[in-house]
Design a protein around this motif. Structure first.
Motif, PDB file in Angstrom:
ATOM      1  N   THR A  47       0.832  -1.208   0.000  1.00 25.71           N
ATOM      2  CA  THR A  47       0.000   0.000   0.000  1.00 25.71           C
ATOM      3  C   THR A  47       0.868   1.260   0.000  1.00 25.71           C
ATOM      4  OG1 THR A  47      -0.107   0.071   2.421  1.00 25.71           O
ATOM      5  CG2 THR A  47      -1.836  -1.168   1.278  1.00 25.71           C
ATOM      6  N   ALA A  48       0.268   2.372  -0.426  1.00 24.39           N
ATOM      7  CA  ALA A  48       1.002   3.624  -0.596  1.00 24.39           C
ATOM      8  C   ALA A  48       1.637   4.123   0.698  1.00 24.39           C
ATOM      9  CB  ALA A  48       0.065   4.692  -1.167  1.00 24.39           C
ATOM     10  N   VAL A  49       0.850   4.135   1.803  1.00 21.90           N
ATOM     11  CA  VAL A  49       1.372   4.651   3.073  1.00 21.90           C
ATOM     12  C   VAL A  49       2.466   3.728   3.618  1.00 21.90           C
ATOM     13  CG1 VAL A  49       0.797   5.357   5.430  1.00 21.90           C
ATOM     14  CG2 VAL A  49      -0.819   5.804   3.589  1.00 21.90           C
ATOM     15  N   SER A  50       2.291   2.414   3.465  1.00 21.07           N
ATOM     16  CA  SER A  50       3.322   1.463   3.889  1.00 21.07           C
ATOM     17  C   SER A  50       4.596   1.677   3.081  1.00 21.07           C
ATOM     18  CB  SER A  50       2.842   0.017   3.692  1.00 21.07           C
ATOM     19  OG  SER A  50       1.722  -0.253   4.496  1.00 21.07           O
ATOM     20  N   LEU A  51       4.432   1.944   1.794  1.00 23.58           N
ATOM     21  CA  LEU A  51       5.575   2.227   0.911  1.00 23.58           C
ATOM     22  C   LEU A  51       6.359   3.433   1.421  1.00 23.58           C
ATOM     23  CD1 LEU A  51       5.457   2.277  -2.969  1.00 23.58           C
ATOM     24  CD2 LEU A  51       6.493   4.164  -1.730  1.00 23.58           C
ATOM     25  N   VAL A  52       5.636   4.511   1.777  1.00 22.76           N
ATOM     26  CA  VAL A  52       6.286   5.728   2.281  1.00 22.76           C
ATOM     27  C   VAL A  52       6.992   5.439   3.596  1.00 22.76           C
ATOM     28  CG1 VAL A  52       5.897   8.075   3.113  1.00 22.76           C
ATOM     29  CG2 VAL A  52       4.656   7.262   1.115  1.00 22.76           C
ATOM     30  N   TRP A  53       6.350   4.652   4.475  1.00 16.09           N
ATOM     31  CA  TRP A  53       6.931   4.317   5.786  1.00 16.09           C
ATOM     32  C   TRP A  53       8.266   3.592   5.603  1.00 16.09           C
ATOM     33  CZ3 TRP A  53       8.210   0.045   8.854  1.00 16.09           C
ATOM     34  CH2 TRP A  53       8.306   0.282  10.237  1.00 16.09           C
ATOM     35  N   TYR A  54       8.283   2.557   4.762  1.00 17.37           N
ATOM     36  CA  TYR A  54       9.523   1.817   4.501  1.00 17.37           C
ATOM     37  C   TYR A  54      10.551   2.699   3.802  1.00 17.37           C
ATOM     38  CZ  TYR A  54       7.761  -2.796   5.865  1.00 17.37           C
ATOM     39  OH  TYR A  54       7.305  -3.875   6.584  1.00 17.37           O
ATOM     40  N   ARG A  55      10.081   3.531   2.892  1.00 14.78           N
ATOM     41  CA  ARG A  55      10.978   4.423   2.142  1.00 14.78           C
ATOM     42  C   ARG A  55      11.768   5.319   3.093  1.00 14.78           C
ATOM     43  NH1 ARG A  55       8.918   9.025  -2.253  1.00 14.78           N
ATOM     44  NH2 ARG A  55      10.980   9.807  -2.802  1.00 14.78           N
ATOM     45  N   VAL A  56      11.068   5.950   4.037  1.00 15.68           N
ATOM     46  CA  VAL A  56      11.708   6.866   4.980  1.00 15.68           C
ATOM     47  C   VAL A  56      12.599   6.105   5.956  1.00 15.68           C
ATOM     48  CG1 VAL A  56      11.312   8.627   6.748  1.00 15.68           C
ATOM     49  CG2 VAL A  56       9.827   8.539   4.748  1.00 15.68           C
ATOM     50  N   LEU A  57      12.140   4.944   6.417  1.00 12.86           N
ATOM     51  CA  LEU A  57      12.935   4.133   7.339  1.00 12.86           C
ATOM     52  C   LEU A  57      14.278   3.742   6.707  1.00 12.86           C
ATOM     53  CD1 LEU A  57      13.256   2.420   9.955  1.00 12.86           C
ATOM     54  CD2 LEU A  57      12.071   0.555   8.753  1.00 12.86           C
ATOM     55  N   ILE A  92       4.914  10.199  10.168  1.00 10.21           N
ATOM     56  CA  ILE A  92       4.221   9.198   9.335  1.00 10.21           C
ATOM     57  C   ILE A  92       3.744   8.034  10.200  1.00 10.21           C
ATOM     58  CG2 ILE A  92       4.524   7.478   7.495  1.00 10.21           C
ATOM     59  CD1 ILE A  92       6.468   9.516   6.171  1.00 10.21           C
ATOM     60  N   THR A  93       4.605   7.588  11.137  1.00 11.48           N
ATOM     61  CA  THR A  93       4.229   6.498  12.057  1.00 11.48           C
ATOM     62  C   THR A  93       3.040   6.921  12.909  1.00 11.48           C
ATOM     63  OG1 THR A  93       6.536   5.736  12.146  1.00 11.48           O
ATOM     64  CG2 THR A  93       5.058   4.950  13.877  1.00 11.48           C
ATOM     65  N   LEU A  94       3.067   8.166  13.409  1.00 18.29           N
ATOM     66  CA  LEU A  94       1.951   8.689  14.215  1.00 18.29           C
ATOM     67  C   LEU A  94       0.663   8.712  13.388  1.00 18.29           C
ATOM     68  CD1 LEU A  94       1.079   9.978  16.911  1.00 18.29           C
ATOM     69  CD2 LEU A  94       1.679  12.214  15.927  1.00 18.29           C
ATOM     70  N   PHE A  95       0.788   9.150  12.140  1.00 19.20           N
ATOM     71  CA  PHE A  95      -0.372   9.186  11.228  1.00 19.20           C
ATOM     72  C   PHE A  95      -0.938   7.776  11.040  1.00 19.20           C
ATOM     73  CE2 PHE A  95      -1.918   8.561   6.865  1.00 19.20           C
ATOM     74  CZ  PHE A  95      -2.958   9.472   6.824  1.00 19.20           C
ATOM     75  N   MET A  96      -0.063   6.795  10.866  1.00 22.03           N
ATOM     76  CA  MET A  96      -0.500   5.402  10.655  1.00 22.03           C
ATOM     77  C   MET A  96      -1.160   4.839  11.903  1.00 22.03           C
ATOM     78  SD  MET A  96       2.692   3.936   8.387  1.00 22.03           S
ATOM     79  CE  MET A  96       1.988   2.311   8.098  1.00 22.03           C
ATOM     80  N   LEU A  97      -0.646   5.198  13.081  1.00 15.90           N
ATOM     81  CA  LEU A  97      -1.253   4.738  14.337  1.00 15.90           C
ATOM     82  C   LEU A  97      -2.654   5.324  14.511  1.00 15.90           C
ATOM     83  CD1 LEU A  97       1.839   5.005  16.725  1.00 15.90           C
ATOM     84  CD2 LEU A  97       0.649   2.891  16.092  1.00 15.90           C
ATOM     85  N   LEU A  98      -2.806   6.615  14.165  1.00 17.11           N
ATOM     86  CA  LEU A  98      -4.099   7.286  14.331  1.00 17.11           C
ATOM     87  C   LEU A  98      -5.129   6.826  13.309  1.00 17.11           C
ATOM     88  CD1 LEU A  98      -2.849  10.936  15.045  1.00 17.11           C
ATOM     89  CD2 LEU A  98      -3.803   9.310  16.691  1.00 17.11           C
ATOM     90  N   THR A  99      -4.663   6.362  12.141  1.00 19.03           N
ATOM     91  CA  THR A  99      -5.597   5.953  11.077  1.00 19.03           C
ATOM     92  C   THR A  99      -5.656   4.433  10.903  1.00 19.03           C
ATOM     93  OG1 THR A  99      -3.835   6.198   9.417  1.00 19.03           O
ATOM     94  CG2 THR A  99      -5.274   8.105   9.790  1.00 19.03           C
ATOM     95  N   ASN A 100      -5.089   3.711  11.886  1.00 15.65           N
ATOM     96  CA  ASN A 100      -5.041   2.236  11.846  1.00 15.65           C
ATOM     97  C   ASN A 100      -4.260   1.712  10.635  1.00 15.65           C
ATOM     98  OD1 ASN A 100      -5.706  -0.171  13.195  1.00 15.65           O
ATOM     99  ND2 ASN A 100      -7.422  -0.589  11.809  1.00 15.65           N
ATOM    100  N   GLY A 101      -3.329   2.536  10.146  1.00 14.93           N
ATOM    101  CA  GLY A 101      -2.523   2.147   8.992  1.00 14.93           C
ATOM    102  C   GLY A 101      -1.493   1.089   9.313  1.00 14.93           C
ATOM    103  N   MET A 102      -1.150   0.940  10.593  1.00 15.45           N
ATOM    104  CA  MET A 102      -0.157  -0.068  10.985  1.00 15.45           C
ATOM    105  C   MET A 102      -0.659  -1.489  10.720  1.00 15.45           C
ATOM    106  SD  MET A 102       2.357   1.800  11.963  1.00 15.45           S
ATOM    107  CE  MET A 102       3.516   0.703  12.751  1.00 15.45           C
TER     108      MET A 102
END
Length: 307
Positions: free
Chosen positions: A38-48, A194-204
């Motif tokens: 998914t797009a948000v997961s892609l961004v999370w890994y990209r930044v990490l 981005i991690t905070l955003f994913m936690l708040l939107t259940n993206g994790m």
């Protein structure tokens, strides 16, 4: 024929680095299409991957990472703009189309033409505003613009505004800090937000270990297309204004389309509209410094100062 002076040599070097950086950014679209997560997961890994790469770079070169608290907080919160820009970009694509998002992202030039003078307290340039409008016209001609995607348009404009703001901040910070230091702390900030955003939107819940092919593509995206390109993009701001960087950055969709054609054979993207739009963008980018220099000479002549 006049000899090329040292300042001109440095300027040309930075322009070359910037064009190469934008070319690399254009390649991210290819990787985005190849990566299946998914797009948000892609961004999370990209930044990490990106900030881990920079951390290893500092350790290998035994370069100090320490900055004062004020600088850390400024770069950390600027990272929120960087992370927000990437999330807004992918979210705009999700709720609309790539075409709509890239048309809106081209407003980066226009936003910078307005924001940079306001932040740096200098007069707004009519030439820069006009150039920004020309760039948007070129991008609209390249892509089939679909105006019914209201939310996508709104998110795309916010994405461009965020990119404009962190570019202007970086153009100030690079005068007193190493580009790699700026990139490292901004990427840490981006990862946190981005991690905070994913936690708040259940993206994790969507975050999982990528497939083998995805890992390879993510490593290229995180190292070459993010950490290396980000540092290079910040470093050129020692010589180039945020507006000039924004102006040349608009070549990203042009490079991206050409590479998509080379990799995927998307012949329909190489339409007459593409060539006309690309010609407008290229003309604006390469004629802008010429027109700006001429306008400066006319202004100096009227003021009675030597050009």
């Amino acid at each position: 024929m006049p000899k090329l002076t040292a300042p001109n040599t440095e300027l040309n070097k930075n322009l070359l680095i910037l064009h190469f950086t934008v070319f690399i950014w254009g390649f991210t679209g290819i990787l985005g299409k190849l990566i299946t997560i998914t797009a948000v997961s892609l961004v999370w890994y990209r930044v990490l991957i990106a900030f881990c790469t920079l951390f290893l770079y500092f350790k290998f070169n035994k370069q100090a990472l320490k900055v004062n608290r004020k600088t850390f907080l400024k770069l950390f919160f600027t990272g929120a703009l960087v992370g927000g820009h990437w999330i807004l970009f992918f979210q705009a694509i999700k709720v609309s189309t790539v075409s709509v998002t890239l048309v809106c992202l081209s407003s980066l030039t226009l936003f910078t033409a307005v924001f940079e003078p306001l932040i740096k307290r200098k007069p707004i340039s009519k030439l820069e505003i006009f150039s920004g409008l020309l760039i948007i016209t070129g991008i609209v001609l390249i892509f089939k613009f679909e105006s019914q995607y209201t939310l996508g348009i709104f998110l795309g404009l916010l994405c461009a505004a965020a990119a404009s703001l962190f570019s202007i901040i970086n153009s100030n910070e690079v005068k007193s800090h190493h580009p790699a230091i700026i990139a490292f702390y901004e990427l840490i900030g981006a990862f946190f937000w981005i991690t905070l955003f994913m936690l708040l939107t259940n993206g994790m819940a969507d975050l999982h270990i990528p497939k083998a092919n995805d890992i390879g593509y993510l490593v290229i995206l995180g190292t070459i297309c993010t950490s290396l390109a980000y540092v290079a993009g910040v470093s050129v701001m020692r010589e180039l204004s945020a507006f000039k960087v924004a102006l040349i950055t608009n070549l990203e969709p042009v490079y991206g389309i050409i590479m998509a054609f080379m990799f995927f054979g998307d012949l329909h993207t190489m339409s007459l509209g593409f060539w006309i739009g690309a010609a407008i963008i290229l003309s604006t980018i390469f004629l802008f410094p010429v027109v700006q220099k001429q306008a400066s000479r006319i202004k100096n002549r009227r003021a009675g100062t030597p050009a």
